[in-house]
Design a protein around this motif. Structure first.
Motif, PDB file in Angstrom:
ATOM      1  N   SER A  59       0.803  -1.216   0.076  1.00 34.35           N
ATOM      2  CA  SER A  59      -0.033  -0.061   0.189  1.00 34.35           C
ATOM      3  C   SER A  59       1.014   1.083  -0.127  1.00 34.35           C
ATOM      4  O   SER A  59       1.959   1.286   0.513  1.00 34.35           O
ATOM      5  N   VAL A  60       0.441   2.358  -0.705  1.00 31.30           N
ATOM      6  CA  VAL A  60       0.979   3.597  -0.848  1.00 31.30           C
ATOM      7  C   VAL A  60       0.040   4.789  -0.474  1.00 31.30           C
ATOM      8  O   VAL A  60      -1.247   4.805  -0.930  1.00 31.30           O
ATOM      9  N   LEU A  61       0.276   5.257   0.647  1.00 29.66           N
ATOM     10  CA  LEU A  61      -0.596   6.587   1.163  1.00 29.66           C
ATOM     11  C   LEU A  61       0.046   7.714   0.947  1.00 29.66           C
ATOM     12  O   LEU A  61       1.210   7.876   1.346  1.00 29.66           O
ATOM     13  N   ARG A  62      -0.606   8.673   0.123  1.00 27.83           N
ATOM     14  CA  ARG A  62      -0.144   9.927   0.055  1.00 27.83           C
ATOM     15  C   ARG A  62      -0.910  10.644   1.181  1.00 27.83           C
ATOM     16  O   ARG A  62      -2.004  10.775   1.419  1.00 27.83           O
ATOM     17  N   ILE A  73       3.538   7.143   2.511  1.00 29.05           N
ATOM     18  CA  ILE A  73       4.112   6.038   3.325  1.00 29.05           C
ATOM     19  C   ILE A  73       3.780   4.957   2.546  1.00 29.05           C
ATOM     20  O   ILE A  73       2.780   4.902   2.066  1.00 29.05           O
ATOM     21  N   GLU A  74       5.077   4.074   2.857  1.00 24.53           N
ATOM     22  CA  GLU A  74       4.635   2.593   2.068  1.00 24.53           C
ATOM     23  C   GLU A  74       4.270   1.607   3.347  1.00 24.53           C
ATOM     24  O   GLU A  74       5.196   1.702   4.238  1.00 24.53           O
ATOM     25  N   ALA A  75       3.531   0.465   3.159  1.00 16.77           N
ATOM     26  CA  ALA A  75       3.372  -0.530   4.012  1.00 16.77           C
ATOM     27  C   ALA A  75       2.902  -1.758   3.298  1.00 16.77           C
ATOM     28  O   ALA A  75       2.522  -1.781   2.367  1.00 16.77           O
ATOM     29  N   VAL A  76       3.307  -2.974   3.821  1.00 20.45           N
ATOM     30  CA  VAL A  76       2.896  -4.214   3.357  1.00 20.45           C
ATOM     31  C   VAL A  76       2.191  -4.906   4.647  1.00 20.45           C
ATOM     32  O   VAL A  76       2.118  -4.626   5.702  1.00 20.45           O
ATOM     33  N   ASN A  77       1.415  -5.827   4.091  1.00 21.15           N
ATOM     34  CA  ASN A  77       0.472  -6.966   5.095  1.00 21.15           C
ATOM     35  C   ASN A  77       1.565  -7.477   5.781  1.00 21.15           C
ATOM     36  O   ASN A  77       2.479  -7.791   5.342  1.00 21.15           O
ATOM     37  N   ALA A  78       1.160  -7.783   7.123  1.00 16.29           N
ATOM     38  CA  ALA A  78       1.910  -8.583   7.940  1.00 16.29           C
ATOM     39  C   ALA A  78       1.163  -9.509   8.784  1.00 16.29           C
ATOM     40  O   ALA A  78      -0.247  -9.546   8.911  1.00 16.29           O
ATOM     41  N   GLU A  79       1.592 -10.988   8.825  1.00 18.37           N
ATOM     42  CA  GLU A  79       0.964 -11.939   9.576  1.00 18.37           C
ATOM     43  C   GLU A  79       1.866 -12.687  10.612  1.00 18.37           C
ATOM     44  O   GLU A  79       3.034 -12.726  10.459  1.00 18.37           O
ATOM     45  N   ALA A  94      -1.802  -0.980   7.948  1.00 18.16           N
ATOM     46  CA  ALA A  94      -0.640  -0.694   8.319  1.00 18.16           C
ATOM     47  C   ALA A  94      -0.248   0.763   8.009  1.00 18.16           C
ATOM     48  O   ALA A  94       0.607   1.390   8.729  1.00 18.16           O
ATOM     49  N   ALA A  95      -0.408   1.033   6.757  1.00 18.12           N
ATOM     50  CA  ALA A  95      -0.153   2.528   6.415  1.00 18.12           C
ATOM     51  C   ALA A  95      -0.762   3.479   6.998  1.00 18.12           C
ATOM     52  O   ALA A  95      -0.355   4.686   7.664  1.00 18.12           O
ATOM     53  N   LEU A  96      -2.195   3.361   7.325  1.00 20.09           N
ATOM     54  CA  LEU A  96      -3.013   4.171   8.204  1.00 20.09           C
ATOM     55  C   LEU A  96      -2.539   4.393   9.474  1.00 20.09           C
ATOM     56  O   LEU A  96      -2.547   5.187  10.156  1.00 20.09           O
ATOM     57  N   CYS A  97      -1.930   3.168  10.322  1.00 17.95           N
ATOM     58  CA  CYS A  97      -1.398   3.153  11.646  1.00 17.95           C
ATOM     59  C   CYS A  97      -0.066   3.934  11.652  1.00 17.95           C
ATOM     60  O   CYS A  97      -0.041   4.850  12.720  1.00 17.95           O
ATOM     61  N   LYS A  98       0.728   3.913  10.536  1.00 19.46           N
ATOM     62  CA  LYS A  98       1.847   4.601  10.410  1.00 19.46           C
ATOM     63  C   LYS A  98       1.441   6.110  10.262  1.00 19.46           C
ATOM     64  O   LYS A  98       2.282   6.938  10.943  1.00 19.46           O
ATOM     65  N   PHE A  99       0.639   6.577   9.513  1.00 22.35           N
ATOM     66  CA  PHE A  99       0.185   7.692   9.461  1.00 22.35           C
ATOM     67  C   PHE A  99      -0.556   8.348  10.592  1.00 22.35           C
ATOM     68  O   PHE A  99      -0.265   9.490  11.015  1.00 22.35           O
ATOM     69  N   GLN A 100      -1.308   7.830  11.437  1.00 19.06           N
ATOM     70  CA  GLN A 100      -1.741   8.171  12.492  1.00 19.06           C
ATOM     71  C   GLN A 100      -0.529   8.400  13.677  1.00 19.06           C
ATOM     72  O   GLN A 100      -0.670   9.293  14.381  1.00 19.06           O
ATOM     73  N   GLN A 101       0.369   7.568  13.582  1.00 17.92           N
ATOM     74  CA  GLN A 101       1.595   7.582  14.579  1.00 17.92           C
ATOM     75  C   GLN A 101       2.221   8.943  14.383  1.00 17.92           C
ATOM     76  O   GLN A 101       2.616   9.538  15.162  1.00 17.92           O
TER      77      GLN A 101
END
Length: 120
Positions: A59-62, A73-79, A94-101
């Motif tokens: 995912s790429v979040l602008r 912000i770039e993120a990938v799925n995690a298990e 994951a991208a939204l969590c990083k953005f919120q952080q």
């Protein structure tokens, strides 16, 4: 008998002038959507798929900072690596969590606004 009917429709001034109807501001992003899709595909290809689902999702979040500059912000799925799939997190979350952080701490990113999220 002869009837005539003339319909007069009042158009909004923007439509009458030939402009778009949207009142939304023009997109602030300098990067095109295709650039974000390409970046997400490149990120997706660089990591190993999770053991359980075997799905590689990126995912790429602008976002736009309050001063007008743009961030990405770039993120990938995690298990988790055990038998419990309930601890998995999708790439966009994951991208939204990083953005919120980064937006929660006082600084230049506080008050930022998301403009685009791309998942592949």
């Amino acid at each position: 008998l002869r009837f005539t009917f003339e319909a007069r429709v009042r158009l909004p001034m923007a439509m009458a002038a030939g402009r778009a109807r949207s009142r939304s501001p023009p997109p602030a992003s300098q990067a095109s959507t295709s650039e974000d899709v390409t970046a997400a595909h490149a990120l997706r290809r660089t990591y190993i798929a999770p053991r359980q689902s075997k799905f590689r999702v990126a995912s790429v979040l602008r976002f736009v900072r309050p001063d007008g500059t743009e961030g990405k912000i770039e993120a990938v799925n995690a298990e988790p690596h055990d038998a419990n799939i309930r601890g998995a997190i999708c790439a966009e979350r994951a991208a939204l969590c990083k953005f919120q952080q980064i937006g929660a701490v006082p600084g230049p990113d506080c008050g930022s606004r998301i403009t685009r999220v791309v998942c592949v």
